[in-house]
Design a protein around this motif. Structure first.
Motif, short mmCIF file in Angstrom:
data_model
loop_
_atom_site.label_atom_id
_atom_site.label_comp_id
_atom_site.label_asym_id
_atom_site.label_seq_id
_atom_site.Cartn_x
_atom_site.Cartn_y
_atom_site.Cartn_z
N ARG A 1 0.17 -1.47 -7.41
CA ARG A 1 -1.30 -1.52 -7.10
C ARG A 1 -1.80 -3.06 -7.33
O ARG A 1 -2.64 -3.35 -6.70
N SER B 1 1.31 3.91 -3.25
CA SER B 1 0.89 5.50 -3.25
C SER B 1 1.92 6.13 -3.07
O SER B 1 1.66 7.38 -2.90
N LYS C 1 0.64 -1.13 0.04
CA LYS C 1 -0.04 0.01 -0.04
C LYS C 1 0.86 1.31 -0.15
O LYS C 1 0.68 2.16 -0.81
N ARG D 1 3.50 2.79 -9.81
CA ARG D 1 2.55 2.78 -8.79
C ARG D 1 1.29 1.81 -9.38
O ARG D 1 0.79 1.20 -8.55
#
Length: 263
Positions: free
Chosen positions: A235, A222, A218, A231
């Motif tokens: 993700r 981010s 996480k 990213r």
């Protein structure tokens, strides 16, 4: 109609040049002359460029042989025997030089996909990955092959050996500066191996908590310091890690607890 369309698609040549996609989202096209865990070398016109593997998100070498394209088509239709047969035939293509390691890796991955439906194929996959790593130990796709082999090995029942492989790969990625994305992917694969091997408690121990994999993914996915391309890639792993935890909770605590987790 479908056969005609497939024939047309296979007749259309892909980009003749190789392509390197950086973690910052930019890409370079040219002739890739070396792709190892130590460096990527690409010839762009009259200029030779050297890139650190840690700066590379993914790469492709150029146009795929028709046999490989056809094999991928069979894999998409879950016709694994046909795919393996074509990839075995494609192994005889030696020009350009990047084709043999590519087709052999795809063959190992075809056996791995097949093992999701037929566990007996896991040993075929494990053997194919082992042979690939012995033949190309320093190839840029070393991590990809090791993750595939760990998954296959776990499906043969050697769960702890497979998990140890991913622990070693995470350390290897750090030592070789292959990028945080490789290290985190190795940790995710280890959790998948535990779940595949009916060891959900071990998977949860590595997924949950402030220092667990879900929290790490996480944060990494981010981070404003990372490109949108990186990213986005991380993700995908973060979402998958949450799914794995839901599956692990169901295995350890039952469906009602898993429903609470998802709510």
């Amino acid at each position: 109609m479908l056969t005609t369309l497939l024939s047309i698609l296979l007749a259309v040549p892909l980009a003749a040049q190789g392509r390197v996609v950086h973690v910052d989202g930019t890409n370079i096209s040219g002739t890739i002359t070396d792709a190892s865990v130590d460096q990527i070398e690409i010839q762009v016109g009259d200029t030779a460029r050297t890139i650190s593997p840690g700066e590379v998100l993914r790469l492709s070498f150029g146009s795929e042989p028709a046999l490989v394209q056809q094999a991928k088509g069979f894999m998409a239709k879950l016709e694994f025997q046909n795919a393996v047969n074509l990839l075995t035939e494609a192994e005889g293509i030696t020009d350009p030089a990047w084709v043999p390691p590519y087709t052999k890796l795809l063959k190992a991955e075809a056996f791995l996909a097949w093992s999701s439906f037929d566990k007996g194929r896991a040993e075929d996959s494990n053997r194919a990955f082992s042979e690939w790593l012995a033949a190309y130990p320093d190839h840029f796709w070393n991590a990809r092959a090791r993750m595939g082999q760990a998954t296959a090995l776990g499906r043969t029942g050697k769960v702890q050996d497979a998990a140890k492989m991913m622990q070693d790969l995470a350390g290897f990625a750090f030592d070789k500066n292959l990028g945080k994305q490789v290290e985190l992917h190795a940790r995710l694969t280890r959790c998948e191996v535990y779940l595949d091997g009916n060891e959900p408690t071990l998977a949860r121990q590595r997924l949950e908590g402030q220092n667990g994999l879900i929290a790490s993914l996480k944060t990494a996915s981010s981070s404003p310091e990372s490109s949108s391309a990186l990213r986005n890639a991380l993700r995908v792993h973060w979402i998958k890690s949450q799914i794995l935890l839901g599956d692990a909770i169901e295995m350890t605590d039952g469906l009602s607890q898993a429903k609470s987790y998802w709510e």
